[in-house]
Design a protein around this motif. Structure first.
Motif, PDB file in Angstrom:
ATOM      1  N   ILE A 251       0.838  -1.205   0.000  1.00  0.00           N
ATOM      2  CA  ILE A 251       0.000   0.000   0.000  1.00  0.00           C
ATOM      3  C   ILE A 251       0.872   1.253   0.000  1.00  0.00           C
ATOM      4  N   ASP A 252       1.919   1.252   0.818  1.00  0.00           N
ATOM      5  CA  ASP A 252       2.846   2.395   0.835  1.00  0.00           C
ATOM      6  C   ASP A 252       3.511   2.582  -0.518  1.00  0.00           C
ATOM      7  N   CYS A 253       3.881   1.463  -1.149  1.00  0.00           N
ATOM      8  CA  CYS A 253       4.509   1.525  -2.470  1.00  0.00           C
ATOM      9  C   CYS A 253       3.561   2.159  -3.483  1.00  0.00           C
ATOM     10  N   ASP A 278      -0.075  -6.848  14.798  1.00  0.00           N
ATOM     11  CA  ASP A 278       0.372  -6.547  13.436  1.00  0.00           C
ATOM     12  C   ASP A 278      -0.791  -6.576  12.458  1.00  0.00           C
ATOM     13  N   GLU A 279      -1.700  -7.533  12.621  1.00  0.00           N
ATOM     14  CA  GLU A 279      -2.868  -7.610  11.738  1.00  0.00           C
ATOM     15  C   GLU A 279      -3.775  -6.406  11.937  1.00  0.00           C
ATOM     16  N   GLN A 280      -3.993  -6.033  13.165  1.00  0.00           N
ATOM     17  CA  GLN A 280      -4.844  -4.868  13.441  1.00  0.00           C
ATOM     18  C   GLN A 280      -4.250  -3.603  12.824  1.00  0.00           C
ATOM     19  N   ARG A 281      -2.937  -3.440  12.973  1.00  0.00           N
ATOM     20  CA  ARG A 281      -2.286  -2.250  12.416  1.00  0.00           C
ATOM     21  C   ARG A 281      -2.366  -2.233  10.900  1.00  0.00           C
ATOM     22  N   ALA A 282      -2.128  -3.390  10.266  1.00  0.00           N
ATOM     23  CA  ALA A 282      -2.172  -3.451   8.807  1.00  0.00           C
ATOM     24  C   ALA A 282      -3.591  -3.225   8.286  1.00  0.00           C
ATOM     25  N   ALA A 286      -4.731  -0.146   5.863  1.00  0.00           N
ATOM     26  CA  ALA A 286      -5.452  -0.304   4.591  1.00  0.00           C
ATOM     27  C   ALA A 286      -6.752   0.493   4.583  1.00  0.00           C
ATOM     28  N   LEU A 287      -7.464   0.479   5.688  1.00  0.00           N
ATOM     29  CA  LEU A 287      -8.741   1.196   5.749  1.00  0.00           C
ATOM     30  C   LEU A 287      -8.547   2.707   5.672  1.00  0.00           C
ATOM     31  N   ARG A 288      -7.485   3.216   6.251  1.00  0.00           N
ATOM     32  CA  ARG A 288      -7.268   4.662   6.295  1.00  0.00           C
ATOM     33  C   ARG A 288      -6.631   5.207   5.025  1.00  0.00           C
ATOM     34  N   LEU A 289      -5.808   4.392   4.355  1.00  0.00           N
ATOM     35  CA  LEU A 289      -5.018   4.908   3.234  1.00  0.00           C
ATOM     36  C   LEU A 289      -5.526   4.497   1.861  1.00  0.00           C
ATOM     37  N   ILE A 321      -7.817   8.757   5.516  1.00  0.00           N
ATOM     38  CA  ILE A 321      -6.952   9.886   5.195  1.00  0.00           C
ATOM     39  C   ILE A 321      -7.038  10.216   3.708  1.00  0.00           C
ATOM     40  N   ARG A 322      -7.108   9.157   2.884  1.00  0.00           N
ATOM     41  CA  ARG A 322      -7.131   9.337   1.429  1.00  0.00           C
ATOM     42  C   ARG A 322      -8.434   8.842   0.805  1.00  0.00           C
ATOM     43  N   THR A 323      -9.340   8.338   1.603  1.00  0.00           N
ATOM     44  CA  THR A 323     -10.525   7.661   1.078  1.00  0.00           C
ATOM     45  C   THR A 323     -11.421   8.618   0.291  1.00  0.00           C
ATOM     46  N   LYS A 324     -11.707   8.224  -0.938  1.00  0.00           N
ATOM     47  CA  LYS A 324     -12.565   9.030  -1.825  1.00  0.00           C
ATOM     48  C   LYS A 324     -13.951   8.416  -1.982  1.00  0.00           C
ATOM     49  N   GLN A 325     -13.999   7.087  -1.962  1.00  0.00           N
ATOM     50  CA  GLN A 325     -15.272   6.391  -2.162  1.00  0.00           C
ATOM     51  C   GLN A 325     -15.359   5.219  -1.185  1.00  0.00           C
TER      52      GLN A 325
END
Length: 477
Positions: A251-253, A278-282, A286-289, A321-325
Motif C-alpha cells: 500500500i505504501d509503495c 500486526d494484523e490490526q495495524r495493517a 489499509a482502511l485509512r489509506l 486519510i485518502r478515502t474518496k469512495q
C-alpha cells in the motif's frame, strides 16, 4: 479455523498433491512488465520469478481497446493490478462434507490431494475472478503473487494467458529452510454435498503463519509492477498468504507511485480487527489509506458498529486519510456509493440467479472501470450491478465470470428491481448530503436533496463505451 459452509467461498491456500522444487537461490528475478510474444516453458525449465502471459488464445478484450482516460500518464501501462490470492479452485461433489475436527479434516484433505482430480474440475479462483471480469471490460490487468511450478501452477498461468492477463511472480527473499509445500500453488478444495451445501478446505486452515511465510518483504519485481499500475487491489484474503508488513508495504509503495489503492476486507475483516497487533495495524493502515473501500453491509457494520450502511460508509470515509469512495454491496438489493458530498443508490437488475460465486469480484471490476474513466457514481454502480448480475446468471466463477455480451444485454433491458426501500435507509441516516437514486423514471424525491436518475439516461451514457470495446474485440478476433 472451522470448516466454512457459506457461499461464496474464500480463496486462501490449500494442499497441492505434487511437490514443487525449492526455488534456486541467487536466481535473478526477471523484471517483466510487458507481455512477451510467447511464454517459454521449454524442457520443463523452472519458471522465471516474474512471469507474464502472452496475448493469444480467445478474444483478448483486455488489450484491444483504446486506453482509459489518462492512460500513459507516468508510464502506467497497467490499469489494474491485484495483490496475491492467486489460487486454483478444485470443485468436487462429495457424499458428505469433511468432518469438523482439524485432525480428521486434514486427513480428509490429504486423501483428496493424494491423486489430482481430473482437470475438468479445476478453475482459476481468488483474484483471478476480478482480473477476468476487468479484462473483459477492456482494462489491462496484471496479477501479482506466487504461482508454483507444478501442474496446478501451469494450469493457472495458461488460463490467465488465454485472457491476456500478465503475471508477476513472487520468488524473491526465499527461505532455504522452508518445506517444499510452502512453494506450491495455492488450492482451495470446494466441496459440494448432495444438498448443495459447500465446504472449503485449504492449507491455511492448519497453519498459524501465512501460506507464503518465506516472503518477508515486498519483492522488487512487485514494486515495479505496482509503480506501473493505475490501481492496486488488495483484499482480506491476502493476509492468509503474506505477513501484515508485506501488505502494508504494498500500500505504501502504491501511494508513493501515485497508484490508487482499492481495498476489500471481506469476511476476514472482522477476524483481523480482533487479530494480532500486526494484523490490526495493517488492517487500519489499509482502511485509512485506500482510495476506494468495498464492503458488504454486514462487513461495514462489523468494522464500525454502525447498522445503517450509509452511516457506516460515512464513518469509514471520515476515518480515512485518502478515502474518496466507500462502496457498500447490498447483494440482491443493489449497491451504494458514499463520497464526501454525496450518496448514490442503485437497485439490482432482475435476473434468474444461478450461482453467486464471483459476483463480488465482478462487481469490483466495474467499480475500477468507473474510477478510471471518472464516471458519475450512479453510472459506475449501475455498471457494477450489471457485471455482478451477469456473473450470477452463469455457473461458477473463474472463466465463467461475466462476459461483455451478457453485460450489454442486461443494460439494454434495464429491468431494475425497485423493491429496495432506499427511503428507509436514507431517512434512517441523519448525515445524508445530496442523494441520487437510480430508477426507471425521473420522479420527485421524498426529501429536498434527493434526485431520481432515469436508468435510460445512465444506460445511454454507458453503452457506447462498452460497445466500442466489443467492436474492437470483434475486429481484432
Amino acid at each position: 479455523m472451522a470448516l466454512q459452509t457459506l457461499n461464496p467461498p474464500r480463496h486462501p491456500a490449500a494442499v497441492s498433491p505434487t511437490p514443487a522444487p525449492v526455488p534456486r537461490r541467487g536466481h535473478t528475478p526477471q523484471r517483466l512488465l510487458h507481455l512477451p510474444p510467447r511464454r517459454r516453458l521449454a524442457g520443463g525449465a523452472a519458471r522465471p520469478r516474474a512471469v507474464a502471459a502472452a496475448v493469444s488464445g480467445p478474444v483478448n478484450e483486455a488489450r484491444r481497446r483504446d486506453p482509459p482516460r489518462g492512460a500513459g500518464d507516468g508510464g502506467k501501462e497497467t490499469d489494474l493490478a491485484t495483490l496475491g490470492n492467486l489460487c486454483v479452485d478444485v470443485v468436487l461433489s462429495v457424499p458428505q462434507l469433511p468432518p469438523a475436527p482439524p485432525e480428521e479434516r486434514k486427513a480428509y484433505m490429504d486423501r483428496l490431494a493424494a491423486s489430482p482430480p481430473d482437470q475438468k474440475f479445476w478453475e482459476a479462483g481468488g483474484n483471478c475472478n476480478l482480473a477476468f471480469a476487468a479484462a473483459r471490460l477492456g482494462l489491462r490487468c496484471s496479477t501479482l503473487g506466487h504461482v508454483g511450478e507444478e501442474i496446478y501452477g501451469k494450469f493457472l498461468l495458461d488460463v490467465l494467458q488465454a485472457e491476456g492477463i500478465s503475471v508477476v511472480g513472487m520468488l524473491e527473499n526465499t527461505d532455504a529452510t522452508a518445506c517444499r509445500q510452502a512453494y506450491e500453488t495455492l488450492l482451495c478444495w470446494v466441496l459440494v454435498d448432495p444438498f448443495q451445501k459447500h465446504g472449503f478446505c485449504s492449507r491455511a486452515d492448519f497453519s498459524e503463519e501465512p501460506a507464503f511465510s518465506w516472503i518477508r518483504k515486498l519483492p522488487a519485481d512487485i514494486k515495479i509492477a505496482i509503480h506501473h499500475s493505475k490501481i492496486l487491489f488488495c483484499n482480506g484474503y491476502a493476509f492468509d498468504e503474506f505477513f501484515p508488513d508485506v501488505i502494508a508495504s504494498s500500500i505504501d509503495c502504491a501511494i508513493d507511485a501515485g497508484t490508487a489503492v482499492f481495498f476489500d476486507p471481506g469476511p476476514r475483516g472482522k477476524s483481523l480487527l480482533n487479530g494480532t497487533l500486526d494484523e490490526q495495524r495493517a488492517l487500519e493502515h489499509a482502511l485509512r489509506l485506500s482510495d476506494v473501500l468495498l464492503l458488504t453491509s454486514d462487513e461495514a457494520e462489523s468494522l464500525t458498529n454502525v447498522e445503517n450502511p450509509i452511516e457506516a460508509g460515512q464513518e469509514l470515509l471520515k476515518r480515512g486519510i485518502r478515502t474518496k469512495q466507500v462502496v457498500i454491496k447490498m447483494g440482491s438489493k443493489g449497491s451504494i456509493m458514499i463520497t464526501k458530498n454525496a450518496v448514490s443508490c442503485t437497485p439490482s437488475f432482475k435476473i434468474n440467479v444461478v450461482d453467486t460465486v464471483g459476483c463480488g469480484d465482478s462487481f469490483t471490476a466495474a467499480i475500477a472501470f468507473g474510477f478510471l474513466h471518472d464516471l458519475p457514481a450512479v453510472n459506475t454502480l449501475t455498471l457494477a450491478n450489471a457485471v455482478g448480475a451477469a456473473t450470477a446468471t452463469g455457473c461458477g466463477a473463474g472463466r465463467n465470470v461475466a462476459h461483455l455480451d451478457k453485460v450489454l444485454q442486461l443494460l439494454r433491458e434495464a429491468n431494475l428491481n425497485e423493491d429496495t426501500a432506499w427511503g428507509e435507509l436514507i431517512e434512517g441516516s441523519s448525515l445524508c448530503p445530496e442523494v441520487t437514486v437510480l430508477s426507471r423514471t425521473a420522479v420527485n424525491g421524498f426529501r429536498e436533496h434527493l434526485m431520481h436518475v432515469p436508468v435510460g439516461d445512465v444506460v445511454s451514457d454507458i453503452l457506447p463505451m462498452l460497445e466500442a470495446v466489443s467492436q474492437r474485440s470483434t475486429v481484432q478476433s
